[in-house]
Structures are given as C-alpha cells and as structure tokens.
Design a protein around this motif. Sequence first.
Motif, PDB file in Angstrom:
ATOM      1  N   HIS A 101      -4.346  -4.886  14.165  1.00  0.00           N
ATOM      2  CA  HIS A 101      -3.746  -5.821  15.115  1.00  0.00           C
ATOM      3  C   HIS A 101      -2.459  -5.230  15.678  1.00  0.00           C
ATOM      4  O   HIS A 101      -1.820  -4.381  15.054  1.00  0.00           O
ATOM      5  CB  HIS A 101      -3.394  -7.153  14.423  1.00  0.00           C
ATOM      6  CG  HIS A 101      -4.512  -8.142  14.418  1.00  0.00           C
ATOM      7  ND1 HIS A 101      -4.556  -9.235  15.236  1.00  0.00           N
ATOM      8  CD2 HIS A 101      -5.648  -8.195  13.673  1.00  0.00           C
ATOM      9  CE1 HIS A 101      -5.651  -9.933  15.005  1.00  0.00           C
ATOM     10  NE2 HIS A 101      -6.339  -9.317  14.050  1.00  0.00           N
ATOM     11  N   ALA A 102      -2.094  -5.692  16.855  1.00  0.00           N
ATOM     12  CA  ALA A 102      -0.775  -5.374  17.386  1.00  0.00           C
ATOM     13  C   ALA A 102       0.255  -6.100  16.539  1.00  0.00           C
ATOM     14  O   ALA A 102       0.138  -7.298  16.292  1.00  0.00           O
ATOM     15  CB  ALA A 102      -0.667  -5.817  18.843  1.00  0.00           C
ATOM     16  N   SER A 103       1.246  -5.366  16.062  1.00  0.00           N
ATOM     17  CA  SER A 103       2.218  -5.937  15.139  1.00  0.00           C
ATOM     18  C   SER A 103       3.242  -6.785  15.881  1.00  0.00           C
ATOM     19  O   SER A 103       3.714  -6.423  16.957  1.00  0.00           O
ATOM     20  CB  SER A 103       2.936  -4.822  14.380  1.00  0.00           C
ATOM     21  OG  SER A 103       3.938  -5.342  13.545  1.00  0.00           O
ATOM     22  N   GLU A 104       3.557  -7.930  15.284  1.00  0.00           N
ATOM     23  CA  GLU A 104       4.591  -8.788  15.851  1.00  0.00           C
ATOM     24  C   GLU A 104       5.924  -8.591  15.137  1.00  0.00           C
ATOM     25  O   GLU A 104       6.939  -9.146  15.539  1.00  0.00           O
ATOM     26  CB  GLU A 104       4.164 -10.255  15.746  1.00  0.00           C
ATOM     27  CG  GLU A 104       2.897 -10.571  16.531  1.00  0.00           C
ATOM     28  CD  GLU A 104       2.488 -12.018  16.403  1.00  0.00           C
ATOM     29  OE1 GLU A 104       3.187 -12.760  15.672  1.00  0.00           O
ATOM     30  OE2 GLU A 104       1.491 -12.403  17.036  1.00  0.00           O
ATOM     31  N   ALA A 105       5.908  -7.815  14.094  1.00  0.00           N
ATOM     32  CA  ALA A 105       7.140  -7.546  13.347  1.00  0.00           C
ATOM     33  C   ALA A 105       7.031  -6.161  12.718  1.00  0.00           C
ATOM     34  O   ALA A 105       6.197  -5.927  11.855  1.00  0.00           O
ATOM     35  CB  ALA A 105       7.358  -8.602  12.265  1.00  0.00           C
ATOM     36  N   VAL A 157       1.373  -1.293  15.230  1.00  0.00           N
ATOM     37  CA  VAL A 157       0.118  -1.900  14.764  1.00  0.00           C
ATOM     38  C   VAL A 157       0.237  -2.199  13.285  1.00  0.00           C
ATOM     39  O   VAL A 157       1.105  -1.673  12.593  1.00  0.00           O
ATOM     40  CB  VAL A 157      -1.099  -0.973  15.009  1.00  0.00           C
ATOM     41  CG1 VAL A 157      -1.352  -0.784  16.491  1.00  0.00           C
ATOM     42  CG2 VAL A 157      -0.896   0.376  14.326  1.00  0.00           C
ATOM     43  N   THR A 158      -0.641  -3.059  12.802  1.00  0.00           N
ATOM     44  CA  THR A 158      -0.611  -3.440  11.393  1.00  0.00           C
ATOM     45  C   THR A 158      -2.009  -3.764  10.905  1.00  0.00           C
ATOM     46  O   THR A 158      -2.933  -3.939  11.701  1.00  0.00           O
ATOM     47  CB  THR A 158       0.305  -4.667  11.194  1.00  0.00           C
ATOM     48  OG1 THR A 158       0.391  -4.968   9.800  1.00  0.00           O
ATOM     49  CG2 THR A 158      -0.266  -5.881  11.905  1.00  0.00           C
ATOM     50  N   LEU A 159      -2.164  -3.817   9.595  1.00  0.00           N
ATOM     51  CA  LEU A 159      -3.423  -4.227   8.978  1.00  0.00           C
ATOM     52  C   LEU A 159      -3.575  -5.728   9.151  1.00  0.00           C
ATOM     53  O   LEU A 159      -2.766  -6.508   8.624  1.00  0.00           O
ATOM     54  CB  LEU A 159      -3.429  -3.861   7.493  1.00  0.00           C
ATOM     55  CG  LEU A 159      -4.636  -4.345   6.672  1.00  0.00           C
ATOM     56  CD1 LEU A 159      -5.893  -3.599   7.096  1.00  0.00           C
ATOM     57  CD2 LEU A 159      -4.370  -4.145   5.182  1.00  0.00           C
ATOM     58  N   GLY A 160      -4.604  -6.153   9.881  1.00  0.00           N
ATOM     59  CA  GLY A 160      -4.772  -7.575  10.131  1.00  0.00           C
ATOM     60  C   GLY A 160      -3.629  -8.116  10.961  1.00  0.00           C
ATOM     61  O   GLY A 160      -2.787  -7.376  11.459  1.00  0.00           O
ATOM     62  N   PRO A 161      -3.545  -9.426  11.112  1.00  0.00           N
ATOM     63  CA  PRO A 161      -2.508 -10.008  11.953  1.00  0.00           C
ATOM     64  C   PRO A 161      -1.106  -9.960  11.352  1.00  0.00           C
ATOM     65  O   PRO A 161      -0.124  -9.992  12.077  1.00  0.00           O
ATOM     66  CB  PRO A 161      -2.975 -11.461  12.129  1.00  0.00           C
ATOM     67  CG  PRO A 161      -3.830 -11.728  10.939  1.00  0.00           C
ATOM     68  CD  PRO A 161      -4.499 -10.434  10.610  1.00  0.00           C
ATOM     69  N   ALA A 162      -1.002  -9.858  10.019  1.00  0.00           N
ATOM     70  CA  ALA A 162       0.326  -9.890   9.395  1.00  0.00           C
ATOM     71  C   ALA A 162       0.380  -9.015   8.155  1.00  0.00           C
ATOM     72  O   ALA A 162       0.934  -9.397   7.120  1.00  0.00           O
ATOM     73  CB  ALA A 162       0.703 -11.323   9.041  1.00  0.00           C
ATOM     74  N   GLY A 163      -0.231  -7.826   8.227  1.00  0.00           N
ATOM     75  CA  GLY A 163      -0.179  -6.906   7.097  1.00  0.00           C
ATOM     76  C   GLY A 163      -1.269  -7.105   6.074  1.00  0.00           C
ATOM     77  O   GLY A 163      -1.294  -6.418   5.043  1.00  0.00           O
ATOM     78  N   GLN A 164      -2.185  -8.021   6.320  1.00  0.00           N
ATOM     79  CA  GLN A 164      -3.314  -8.209   5.415  1.00  0.00           C
ATOM     80  C   GLN A 164      -4.512  -8.738   6.203  1.00  0.00           C
ATOM     81  O   GLN A 164      -4.346  -9.359   7.257  1.00  0.00           O
ATOM     82  CB  GLN A 164      -2.956  -9.188   4.297  1.00  0.00           C
ATOM     83  CG  GLN A 164      -2.616 -10.591   4.765  1.00  0.00           C
ATOM     84  CD  GLN A 164      -2.264 -11.520   3.617  1.00  0.00           C
ATOM     85  OE1 GLN A 164      -2.250 -11.102   2.448  1.00  0.00           O
ATOM     86  NE2 GLN A 164      -1.986 -12.767   3.916  1.00  0.00           N
ATOM     87  N   VAL A 222     -10.088  -2.545  16.219  1.00  0.00           N
ATOM     88  CA  VAL A 222      -9.389  -3.626  16.920  1.00  0.00           C
ATOM     89  C   VAL A 222     -10.335  -4.787  17.194  1.00  0.00           C
ATOM     90  O   VAL A 222      -9.989  -5.958  16.997  1.00  0.00           O
ATOM     91  CB  VAL A 222      -8.765  -3.102  18.230  1.00  0.00           C
ATOM     92  CG1 VAL A 222      -8.217  -4.257  19.063  1.00  0.00           C
ATOM     93  CG2 VAL A 222      -7.662  -2.106  17.931  1.00  0.00           C
ATOM     94  N   LYS A 223     -11.545  -4.478  17.653  1.00  0.00           N
ATOM     95  CA  LYS A 223     -12.521  -5.531  17.936  1.00  0.00           C
ATOM     96  C   LYS A 223     -12.859  -6.344  16.686  1.00  0.00           C
ATOM     97  O   LYS A 223     -13.122  -7.544  16.773  1.00  0.00           O
ATOM     98  CB  LYS A 223     -13.804  -4.913  18.499  1.00  0.00           C
ATOM     99  CG  LYS A 223     -13.667  -4.282  19.877  1.00  0.00           C
ATOM    100  CD  LYS A 223     -13.620  -5.328  20.976  1.00  0.00           C
ATOM    101  CE  LYS A 223     -13.649  -4.680  22.349  1.00  0.00           C
ATOM    102  NZ  LYS A 223     -13.602  -5.689  23.441  1.00  0.00           N
TER     103      LYS A 223
END
Length: 494
Positions: free
Chosen positions: A193-197, A201-208, A187-188
């Motif tokens: 990342h915490a998933s927004e969609a 959780v997800t890989l990176g901010p938006a799946g990558q 996480v650091k």
Amino acid sequence: MTHSSVEPRTTNTTTAEDTTAEDAGTDARPPADRSRPDRYFEISHRGSTLAREIRGGVTTFMAMAYILLLNPLILSGEDVAGDTLARSALITATALAAALTTLLMGFFGKVPLALAAGLSVSGVLAGQVVPVMTWPQAMAMCVLYGVVICLLVVTGLREMIMNAIPLALKHAITIGIGMFVALIGLVKAGFVHASEAGGPVTLGPAGQLAGWPVLLFCVTLLLIFMLQARRVPGAILMGIVVGSVAAAVLDATGVVAATSWAGGPPELTGSAVSLPDFSLFGKVDFGGWGDVGAMTVGMIVFTLVLAGFFDAMATIIGVGTEAELADDRGRMPGLSKALFIDGAGGAIGGVAGGSGQTVFVESATGVGEGARTGLASVVTGLLFAACLFFTPLTRLVPGEVAAAALVVIGAMMAQNARHVDWGDRAVAVPVFLTVVLMPFTYSITAGVAAGVISYTALKVAQGRTREIGAFMWGLTAVFVLFYALHPIESWLGV
C-alpha cells in the motif's frame, strides 16, 4: 507476453524442409493419400499426428488461459479521461485479440505458437499511457508500435537492432518488466500500500496485512510456486482455480464481507453464457496528441516497441527448437512470418481494444505434448474464441487470486538474472539501474533510459568506446534528452 526466454537446446535438429521421409514416418505416403489438414499443415511431414496437434493446442490454451483474467486486472478500473474501463469489455477484447492473432499464426505461420496480450505492454499502458491520454489514443499507440515492429521485420532491421543492444541490457529489460508486473500484482492484491505515515510504501494499509482476501492471495501465490516446483503442468491456472474455489467458500460462509473484496465478491449471477461486449472494438484515435507532446508520444511508442520486442525472437526460436523445427543456428521454417505476425499482434490488439499481443512462452507446453504444426495454434485460437461467450465465469475469480499470478510471472521473468555477469561493474550497474528503476519509478522507459546511459558512461570510463556502437550512442543521446527535457524546457522558457 513472453514471460521468460526459452533457451534453445543444442541438439542436432533440422528444419522441416530437411526432414526426410524416413524421419517423418508417415510422410512416406503419397500426398494424395493424406488428408487436406495433413497436407496444409505438414502434420505427418513434421512427425506429428492429428491427435497430438489437438492435444497440444488444448494444453497451450490451458497454460495461458490466465491472461483472460490478468490483462483486465491490470487495465480495468483505470480512470481514462473520466471513463472507467469495463471489465467485461476488456475480457472480450483480450479473448478476441488472442483468438485472431493465434489463428493467424496457425493458418499462415504454420508453427505451434500462441499469442495473447503481453503483460509488459499492458503494464506500460496502465502505468505510463493511461494517465496522459484517452483509451482510444492509447490503443492507437498499440497500432503504431505494431506497425513499427512489422516494418522492422520486413526491412530486416529487427535483428540488426537486437544485435546492437548489449545482451545484458536485454536481460535487464526482461527482469525489470518482471519486477514491474510483480509490483502491479502486489498492489492489486492489497499486499503493498501507499504509506500514510513514514516511507513511500508499506506492508498492507498500516504495516500489516488486513483481511482474508489478501491472505488468500498469499496462499494462492505459495500454492502456484509449490506446483511449479513440482513441475505440474498448468500450475498457474490450477492455482487460480483452487484459489477461486476457496474464495467462493469464504464468501458463501460469510467469513468475508462482500465489500472486503477489492474487485467485488466471487459470484455468478444469471447465466454462465453471455454475448461478447465489443464496446472497445475499433475505438482507435490517432488525433489529439498535441496536448501530450511529440516527445512523450515518441517515448511511449518506443517503450511499447521495447516491451513487445526483445523476448519474441528468442521465444519463437526457443519454442521452435523444442518442436525440432529450428536448427542449431536458430533457422526455422516460417520464422519471418512468425515474427511479422507477432509484430502485427500489436496493431490487432489495439484495434480490438485490449492491448498489444505477443508470442507466449507457454506455447512450449503444447510442444511438450507433441504439437509440431500450426494446427495446434488453430485449436488454441478457437478455444480463445469460445471464451468470448463465457465472460460471466470470470466473475468467480476475485482480483486478489488473479493478482497472485502476476507475481508468479514476475518471478519467472526474473530468472534471466542468471545470465548476467554481476562481477563486471560495466554490466552489473546498468542492469541494476534498469531493474530497480522500472518498479520504483513505475516507468519502464525510465529504467531503460538509466540502463542505456549508465552502460555508455561506464564503457567510456573503461576506455572501451568501440564496444558501444552507433545505435547505442544514438539511444544514449535520446535518453539524456528524456531525463533533461524539463530542465531544458525551463531554461528555454517553453
């Protein structure tokens, strides 16, 4: 923190008291002909030399110096009652506590064991304690758990409790804490990342993965693993140094914008030497726990005891065996003193303001260089003390690079999985629940509670209630109350 248990070798070793003059070589000299350090630390008596002790102390420091970066990484930036912990103050507190406890181990324990902030303890502080109380109150928790462990050592209950908890659950706690620490690192670094969609959780901010810093994290992580695979001494520190150099190049060439680094760009402004920041020292508050609740306070202290409890004895005996100080039954000179100092490390770390201290398994690297006495620990402690004046240098290490070491530590702690009998459901299920719930709930207590309750339930289902023991029955009752507390309070209208 101990990252993995050092397994004692089954060799025909003896205690220091049993070492003969013939075995010690130079110990045949009359005491008057030996130097004061030699007599005090029993250097020649244990078959070592002054040069070996110094070399061993330096090696141990190099192997565990990364803690000066990782402990502040876990704790800095945490919002504590409206305040943000200063990274410089945390580095000072981390170095000071490591220096004091390691020097105590050297001068009084007289064994080659070094101590520093336990990452498992820091993980509990960041994940469970900081959100509900002020930092001075959190440090009071460290003082309390340190006092509790010291009392357990003095009364002889520490070994009794360790024997009462099933070995599989001990391994599960170590593995689970490793997963918890690894998650903090991911996480650091921005890898998770915490998933927004979609999922939680997800890989990176938006799946990558996004940006050069997280890519540098991946490269640093792989480099450390590769160095460890080749058994390169100081692999973690070496990987951090290489990663920091690469970060400096990326920053200097303008490839990475200064705002892309999570904790700021790698830079050194002004002098590399500065006065220590003692602003956290002595900030301990034993009051104001009424808002938190006695149950929560009790669980926090218990969790901190667990986090700093189990690996210490195995690590102390394991490193002692490597140093040929322990016999086949795990007896070694100064064991009770070493265990007491390890417990006192919790209180010392709390007063210093930088998390509880525990024996580090990296002490074995110094032993591998020939260290056999407390003089090596004195050398390591003095080097930690010297780091108090070089805090600005840590700004050269970006958070993404340091986070790679957290994942490595998690992998090292997960090695205890090889000791688990996965074919026995009564063992595998409690271990599984303990391990997965620690990172999934971001709570070490929740994982331990699930493991204890399920262990007792499965033993009852198998009709093997005699294997549970009174202490485990008591723990099960406490943890059932822990999970059922809110429904019970709602039912009672509290």
